[in-house]
Design a protein around this motif. Structure first.
Motif, PDB file in Angstrom:
ATOM      1  N   GLY A 186      -9.299 -44.783 -14.453  1.00  0.00           N
ATOM      2  CA  GLY A 186      -7.527 -45.007 -15.858  1.00  0.00           C
ATOM      3  C   GLY A 186      -7.056 -44.733 -15.883  1.00  0.00           C
ATOM      4  O   GLY A 186      -5.814 -44.829 -16.510  1.00  0.00           O
ATOM      5  N   TYR A 187      -7.033 -43.155 -15.133  1.00  0.00           N
ATOM      6  CA  TYR A 187      -5.620 -42.432 -15.003  1.00  0.00           C
ATOM      7  C   TYR A 187      -4.878 -42.105 -13.675  1.00  0.00           C
ATOM      8  O   TYR A 187      -5.296 -42.159 -12.202  1.00  0.00           O
ATOM      9  N   ILE A 188      -3.849 -42.034 -13.392  1.00  0.00           N
ATOM     10  CA  ILE A 188      -3.170 -41.774 -12.568  1.00  0.00           C
ATOM     11  C   ILE A 188      -3.344 -40.435 -12.356  1.00  0.00           C
ATOM     12  O   ILE A 188      -2.444 -39.582 -13.288  1.00  0.00           O
ATOM     13  N   PRO A 189      -3.016 -38.990 -11.367  1.00  0.00           N
ATOM     14  CA  PRO A 189      -1.954 -37.809 -11.476  1.00  0.00           C
ATOM     15  C   PRO A 189      -0.633 -37.588 -12.219  1.00  0.00           C
ATOM     16  O   PRO A 189      -0.206 -38.517 -11.451  1.00  0.00           O
ATOM     17  N   PHE A 190      -0.675 -36.605 -13.231  1.00  0.00           N
ATOM     18  CA  PHE A 190       0.661 -36.451 -13.502  1.00  0.00           C
ATOM     19  C   PHE A 190       1.060 -36.513 -12.791  1.00  0.00           C
ATOM     20  O   PHE A 190       2.300 -37.015 -12.951  1.00  0.00           O
ATOM     21  N   ASP A 191       1.425 -36.041 -11.509  1.00  0.00           N
ATOM     22  CA  ASP A 191       2.453 -35.855 -10.486  1.00  0.00           C
ATOM     23  C   ASP A 191       2.706 -37.359  -9.972  1.00  0.00           C
ATOM     24  O   ASP A 191       3.929 -37.704  -9.630  1.00  0.00           O
ATOM     25  N   GLU A 192       1.993 -37.727  -9.615  1.00  0.00           N
ATOM     26  CA  GLU A 192       1.653 -39.103  -9.123  1.00  0.00           C
ATOM     27  C   GLU A 192       2.810 -40.042  -9.793  1.00  0.00           C
ATOM     28  O   GLU A 192       3.571 -40.723  -9.424  1.00  0.00           O
TER      29      GLU A 192
END
Ligand SMILES: NC(=O)c1ccc[n+]([C@@H]2O[C@H](COP(=O)([O-])OP(=O)(O)OC[C@H]3O[C@@H](n4cnc5c(N)ncnc54)[C@H](O)[C@@H]3O)[C@@H](O)[C@H]2O)c1
Ligand SMILES: O=C(O)[C@H](O)CO
Length: 316
Positions: A186-192
């Motif tokens: 449900g999350y995407i890496p911070f930098d992406e």
């Protein structure tokens, strides 16, 4: 025993409060400066504060204090570690702003993406009246339906913004915590998220871990036309880095309801900037009438449940 309740900054809450349903003595002050806190809280079991800080040194001088009832979601003015050490409970208000803050966020995004202030200025300056065409097309207008929003903080307000953004046809990405090696479902890496989002909206609490969530590195990763929205707390953004990113056209614009010092008494790099794509509102996103009514009810309810021995909304 009669319980003494002291509201240190009653003037910061423009709402009616009902009396708690137990024997009590109530005292309130429109505002309290740091040097007045310990004198005003002497003998009090319950302190209510919205934005008046309560520090370790103050707690040392307040042996009767049992509960700090924060009249807000953000508990950043309170030294929570010191409260734990002194056995003082802290409660806050939750989920009351689920409509008012997301609506404010969408207002800022729409105003920036549709260049509301620039078009208003053109009309005020008489430019439409002199136009050879039926409309003016001096400023770019972007549709939200083509945009991706990156949301930082998946709590009440992050989820609320996601709901409204989806209704506008935006693609929604929730960002994983900064520096986190593993990405939760449900999350995407911070930098992406920083790299993919057209709009970045912050909904994190202010604490050591979230200090300067956005600084030079993060602005450099964003799209050149990205819009940054902060309705959470000023400390989440490095204001000098944001001012630089705006003036160097490194990002497209910013909408802020919060800054590092409120009210701003000293100079602030963002207030000093006067950039056309920067909109600053005076920490008023929470002021929806329904939100104020809910906040007031929860505040008194939190105090009553604590006194009844069944505390809820405890932060510590
Ligand atoms: N501008 C306003 O008027 C206004 C009104 C209400 C709240 N606020 C601010 O908005 C903030 C968010 O409110 P909310 O009701 O959504 O709170 P919330 O507690 O429901 O949500 C906060 C979310 O942030 C997450 N989180 C905590 N630390 C994190 C970290 N280091 N990295 C990533 N995620 C982290 C939590 O897990 C939670 O999901 C409040 O703390 C307050 O400061 C501002
Ligand atoms: O944290 C909150 O609830 C808002 O910022 C209003 O104080």
């Amino acid at each position: 025993m009669t319980c003494k309740i002291v509201f240190l900054d009653r003037g910061s809450l423009p709402a009616t409060l009902r009396a708690p349903r137990f024997a009590h003595e109530w005292q309130d002050y429109p505002q309290t400066s740091p040097d007045q806190v310990t004198a005003r809280l002497q003998g009090a079991q319950i302190a209510i504060t919205n934005k008046v800080p309560i520090t370790r040194a103050m707690l040392q001088a307040l042996p009767d204090l049992q509960l700090i009832a924060v009249a807000a979601t953000g508990v950043n003015p309170i030294d929570l570690a010191a409260c734990r050490d002194h056995g003082v409970s802290v409660c806050n208000i939750r989920d009351y702003a689920r409509h008012t803050v997301p609506e404010h966020v969408m207002m800022l995004i729409l105003a920036l993406s549709r260049n509301l202030l620039a078009y208003r200025q053109s009309v005020d300056a008489g430019e439409w009246q002199q136009s050879s065409q039926f409309c003016l097309f001096q400023h770019p207008v972007r549709d939200l339906a083509d945009m991706t929003i990156g949301i930082f903080g998946k709590g009440s307000l992050g989820e609320g913004v996601a709901r409204l953004a989806q209704a506008f046809g935006m693609q929604v990405l929730f960002a994983e915590r900064k520096g986190e090696a593993h990405t939760r479902p449900g999350y995407i890496p911070f930098d992406e998220v920083l790299a993919q989002a057209d709009v970045i909206s912050l909904h994190l609490p202010a604490c050591d871990a979230t200090q300067h969530t956005l600084s030079h590195r993060e602005f450099a990763l964003m799209k050149r036309d990205a819009l940054v929205i902060n309705t959470a707390r000023g400390s989440l953004v490095d204001e000098f880095a944001l001012a630089e990113a705006l003036s160097q056209h490194r990002i497209g614009g910013a909408g802020l309801d919060v800054i590092s010092q409120e009210p701003p008494r000293d100079s602030n790099p963002l207030l000093d900037l006067r950039h056309p794509n920067l909109i600053i509102t005076p920490h008023c996103a929470w002021l929806g009438s329904g939100a104020l009514a809910e906040l007031s009810g929860q505040l008194i309810g939190n105090i009553e449940s604590f006194v009844a021995g069944q505390p809820h909304n405890l932060v510590t």
